[in-house]
Write a protein that holds these residues in place. Structure first.
Motif, PDB file in Angstrom:
ATOM      1  N   TYR A  92      -3.708  -4.218   7.703  1.00 57.96           N
ATOM      2  CA  TYR A  92      -2.930  -4.026   8.928  1.00 57.96           C
ATOM      3  C   TYR A  92      -1.907  -2.909   8.740  1.00 57.96           C
ATOM      4  O   TYR A  92      -1.788  -2.020   9.585  1.00 57.96           O
ATOM      5  N   LEU A  93      -1.176  -2.946   7.631  1.00 55.91           N
ATOM      6  CA  LEU A  93      -0.161  -1.920   7.383  1.00 55.91           C
ATOM      7  C   LEU A  93      -0.780  -0.531   7.295  1.00 55.91           C
ATOM      8  O   LEU A  93      -0.267   0.423   7.885  1.00 55.91           O
ATOM      9  N   LEU A  94      -1.865  -0.415   6.576  1.00 52.20           N
ATOM     10  CA  LEU A  94      -2.528   0.891   6.454  1.00 52.20           C
ATOM     11  C   LEU A  94      -3.005   1.401   7.799  1.00 52.20           C
ATOM     12  O   LEU A  94      -2.818   2.570   8.134  1.00 52.20           O
ATOM     13  N   SER A  95      -3.612   0.534   8.602  1.00 51.34           N
ATOM     14  CA  SER A  95      -4.097   0.944   9.918  1.00 51.34           C
ATOM     15  C   SER A  95      -2.949   1.312  10.848  1.00 51.34           C
ATOM     16  O   SER A  95      -2.983   2.338  11.513  1.00 51.34           O
ATOM     17  N   ALA A  96      -1.946   0.459  10.893  1.00 56.48           N
ATOM     18  CA  ALA A  96      -0.830   0.665  11.820  1.00 56.48           C
ATOM     19  C   ALA A  96      -0.061   1.940  11.494  1.00 56.48           C
ATOM     20  O   ALA A  96       0.266   2.717  12.385  1.00 56.48           O
ATOM     21  N   PHE A  97       0.207   2.175  10.235  1.00 54.94           N
ATOM     22  CA  PHE A  97       1.027   3.317   9.887  1.00 54.94           C
ATOM     23  C   PHE A  97       0.216   4.600   9.755  1.00 54.94           C
ATOM     24  O   PHE A  97       0.747   5.685   9.943  1.00 54.94           O
ATOM     25  N   ARG A  98      -1.065   4.493   9.481  1.00 59.95           N
ATOM     26  CA  ARG A  98      -1.916   5.681   9.468  1.00 59.95           C
ATOM     27  C   ARG A  98      -2.049   6.226  10.885  1.00 59.95           C
ATOM     28  O   ARG A  98      -2.013   7.424  11.112  1.00 59.95           O
ATOM     29  N   ASP A  99      -2.168   5.334  11.851  1.00 60.34           N
ATOM     30  CA  ASP A  99      -2.307   5.733  13.241  1.00 60.34           C
ATOM     31  C   ASP A  99      -0.969   6.033  13.897  1.00 60.34           C
ATOM     32  O   ASP A  99      -0.924   6.528  15.012  1.00 60.34           O
ATOM     33  N   PRO A 104       0.843  -1.204   0.000  1.00 63.93           N
ATOM     34  CA  PRO A 104       0.000   0.000   0.000  1.00 63.93           C
ATOM     35  C   PRO A 104       0.873   1.246   0.000  1.00 63.93           C
ATOM     36  O   PRO A 104       1.820   1.342   0.779  1.00 63.93           O
ATOM     37  N   PRO A 105       0.588   2.202  -0.866  1.00 66.36           N
ATOM     38  CA  PRO A 105       1.448   3.379  -0.997  1.00 66.36           C
ATOM     39  C   PRO A 105       1.500   4.254   0.258  1.00 66.36           C
ATOM     40  O   PRO A 105       2.490   4.926   0.485  1.00 66.36           O
ATOM     41  N   ASP A 106       0.468   4.217   1.074  1.00 69.94           N
ATOM     42  CA  ASP A 106       0.418   5.090   2.244  1.00 69.94           C
ATOM     43  C   ASP A 106       0.960   4.438   3.508  1.00 69.94           C
ATOM     44  O   ASP A 106       0.888   5.021   4.578  1.00 69.94           O
ATOM     45  N   ALA A 107       1.508   3.228   3.413  1.00 65.89           N
ATOM     46  CA  ALA A 107       1.942   2.509   4.604  1.00 65.89           C
ATOM     47  C   ALA A 107       3.391   2.780   4.979  1.00 65.89           C
ATOM     48  O   ALA A 107       3.863   2.281   5.982  1.00 65.89           O
ATOM     49  N   GLY A 108       4.089   3.553   4.194  1.00 66.38           N
ATOM     50  CA  GLY A 108       5.493   3.791   4.493  1.00 66.38           C
ATOM     51  C   GLY A 108       6.330   2.608   4.041  1.00 66.38           C
ATOM     52  O   GLY A 108       5.859   1.711   3.349  1.00 66.38           O
TER      53      GLY A 108
END
Length: 93
Positions: free
Chosen positions: A72-79, A14-18
């Protein structure tokens, strides 16, 4: 090994996950049950399942696990932190 190859076929980060994460896929064959699969993101199990050796089962599980890991990646890194209370696992072993 079959699950890993199938997972990689469907995987797109995902591009927004870092970029600061590590995904480890462990697959252990069992003559009785099929393959025991678990996926860890930064040493945290986010998916686990037992998969029969039929290719359709492997493909379906790989698609499902890709979506779970991406979520999981999107949630973890967005938060900005590890998610502690979300159950993102498949079937428990």
């Amino acid at each position: 090994e079959r699950f890993y190859r199938t997972f990689v076929t469907f995987w797109e980060a995902p591009p927004d996950a870092g970029e600061d994460y590590n995904i480890v896929i462990t697959e252990k064959a069992s003559p009785t049950w099929g393959s025991w699969i678990w996926i860890e993101v930064n040493e945290r199990i986010v998916y686990q399942n037992i998969i029969k050796p039929r290719s359709g089962d492997i493909e379906e599980a790989a698609k499902q696990s890709v979506e779970i890991v991406r979520g999981y990646l999107l949630s973890a890194f967005r938060d900005g932190a590890e998610i502690e209370d979300i159950d993102l696992k498949g079937k428990d072993l």
